[in-house]
Design an enzyme around this catalytic site. Structure first.
Site, PDB file in Angstrom:
ATOM      1  N   HIS A  89      43.162  36.852  42.860  1.00  0.00           N
ATOM      2  CA  HIS A  89      44.219  37.663  42.242  1.00  0.00           C
ATOM      3  C   HIS A  89      44.300  38.998  42.950  1.00  0.00           C
ATOM      4  CE1 HIS A  89      40.429  38.492  40.217  1.00  0.00           C
ATOM      5  NE2 HIS A  89      40.852  39.732  40.113  1.00  0.00           N
ATOM      6  N   HIS A 104      45.353  42.988  42.717  1.00  0.00           N
ATOM      7  CA  HIS A 104      45.567  44.125  41.819  1.00  0.00           C
ATOM      8  C   HIS A 104      46.658  45.031  42.384  1.00  0.00           C
ATOM      9  CE1 HIS A 104      41.682  43.779  39.492  1.00  0.00           C
ATOM     10  NE2 HIS A 104      41.324  43.115  40.578  1.00  0.00           N
TER      11      HIS A 104
HETATM   12  P1  5GP Z   1      38.206  41.404  39.511  1.00  0.00           P
HETATM   13  O1  5GP Z   1      37.056  42.314  39.174  1.00  0.00           O
HETATM   14  O2  5GP Z   1      37.787  39.946  39.464  1.00  0.00           O
HETATM   15  O3  5GP Z   1      38.909  41.753  40.785  1.00  0.00           O
HETATM   16  O4  5GP Z   1      39.293  41.672  38.395  1.00  0.00           O
HETATM   17  C1  5GP Z   1      39.399  40.959  37.203  1.00  0.00           C
HETATM   18  C2  5GP Z   1      40.413  41.702  36.377  1.00  0.00           C
HETATM   19  O5  5GP Z   1      40.901  40.824  35.374  1.00  0.00           O
HETATM   20  C3  5GP Z   1      39.844  42.925  35.663  1.00  0.00           C
HETATM   21  O6  5GP Z   1      40.579  44.075  36.050  1.00  0.00           O
HETATM   22  C4  5GP Z   1      39.994  42.598  34.177  1.00  0.00           C
HETATM   23  O7  5GP Z   1      40.359  43.724  33.421  1.00  0.00           O
HETATM   24  C5  5GP Z   1      41.088  41.544  34.180  1.00  0.00           C
HETATM   25  N1  5GP Z   1      40.976  40.554  33.119  1.00  0.00           N
HETATM   26  C6  5GP Z   1      39.876  39.837  32.808  1.00  0.00           C
HETATM   27  N2  5GP Z   1      40.148  38.995  31.798  1.00  0.00           N
HETATM   28  C7  5GP Z   1      41.456  39.165  31.491  1.00  0.00           C
HETATM   29  C8  5GP Z   1      42.315  38.564  30.516  1.00  0.00           C
HETATM   30  O8  5GP Z   1      41.939  37.681  29.742  1.00  0.00           O
HETATM   31  N3  5GP Z   1      43.596  38.996  30.480  1.00  0.00           N
HETATM   32  C9  5GP Z   1      44.060  39.955  31.325  1.00  0.00           C
HETATM   33  N4  5GP Z   1      45.344  40.311  31.198  1.00  0.00           N
HETATM   34  N5  5GP Z   1      43.280  40.554  32.252  1.00  0.00           N
HETATM   35  C10 5GP Z   1      41.996  40.164  32.327  1.00  0.00           C
END
Ligand code: 5GP
Ligand code: ZN
Length: 143
Positions: free
Chosen positions: A105, A107
């Site tokens: 994903h 950001h």
């Molecule tokens: P990563 O650290 O893997 O790059 O980012 C994961 C992101 O997903 C985090 O910013 C976290 O806040 C977001 N996130 C995790 N679980 C959920 C969810 O159930 N719904 C939404 N909308 N965001 C989520």
């Protein structure tokens, strides 16, 4: 939607397939964008290819392209909607890079001149032949 490869236990696959809720701002055949539940700044959006691929490096080129082509349009919409002064596009790829959800994903984080976000990245130094060695190693892997 169920034709996309998905993992039963994956939270973003559940969002893609609508089995858990998310506040979506955009969706097409290839990708979905929704608000991060725990935003760095309000308006922080996650752009998610619908098919399950754990990391950026595993994304097929076509899917990466279909996802990337949405970035400028989303960036304009987020900046206009939030009044942001700038925006970070960040992909955490792998645990060492801070990835916590292993469905690739992207950001999109609206940034403000006076916000509290601070990424104090350190900087390494190349010495001797290291710079050219690194070029050689990466080019070799790409060929
Ligand atoms: P990563 O650290 O893997 O790059 O980012 C994961 C992101 O997903 C985090 O910013 C976290 O806040 C977001 N996130 C995790 N679980 C959920 C969810 O159930 N719904 C939404 N909308 N965001 C989520
Ligand atoms: Zn997934």
């Amino acid at each position: 939607m169920s034709d996309h490869h998905h993992e039963v236990a994956c939270i973003f696959c559940k969002i893609v397939h609508g089995s858990i809720p998310a506040v979506k701002v955009f969706e097409n055949e290839h990708a979905v964008a929704f608000l991060d539940i725990n935003p760095v700044n309000k308006g922080h959006v996650l752009l998610v290819p619908k098919a399950h691929h754990a990391s950026l490096a595993e994304l097929p080129d076509d899917l990466a392209a279909e996802t990337a082509r949405l970035v400028p349009r989303l960036a304009r919409a987020i900046q206009a909607a939030t009044g942001a002064d700038g925006l970070n596009l960040i992909i955490n790829n792998g645990q060492a890079a801070g990835q916590t959800v292993f469905h690739s994903h992207w950001h999109l984080i609206p940034r403000f001149l006076d916000d509290a976000v601070n990424w104090p990245w350190p900087h390494a130094d190349y010495s001797g032949d290291e710079l050219n060695q690194m070029q050689f190693r990466i080019e070799r892997e790409l060929s």
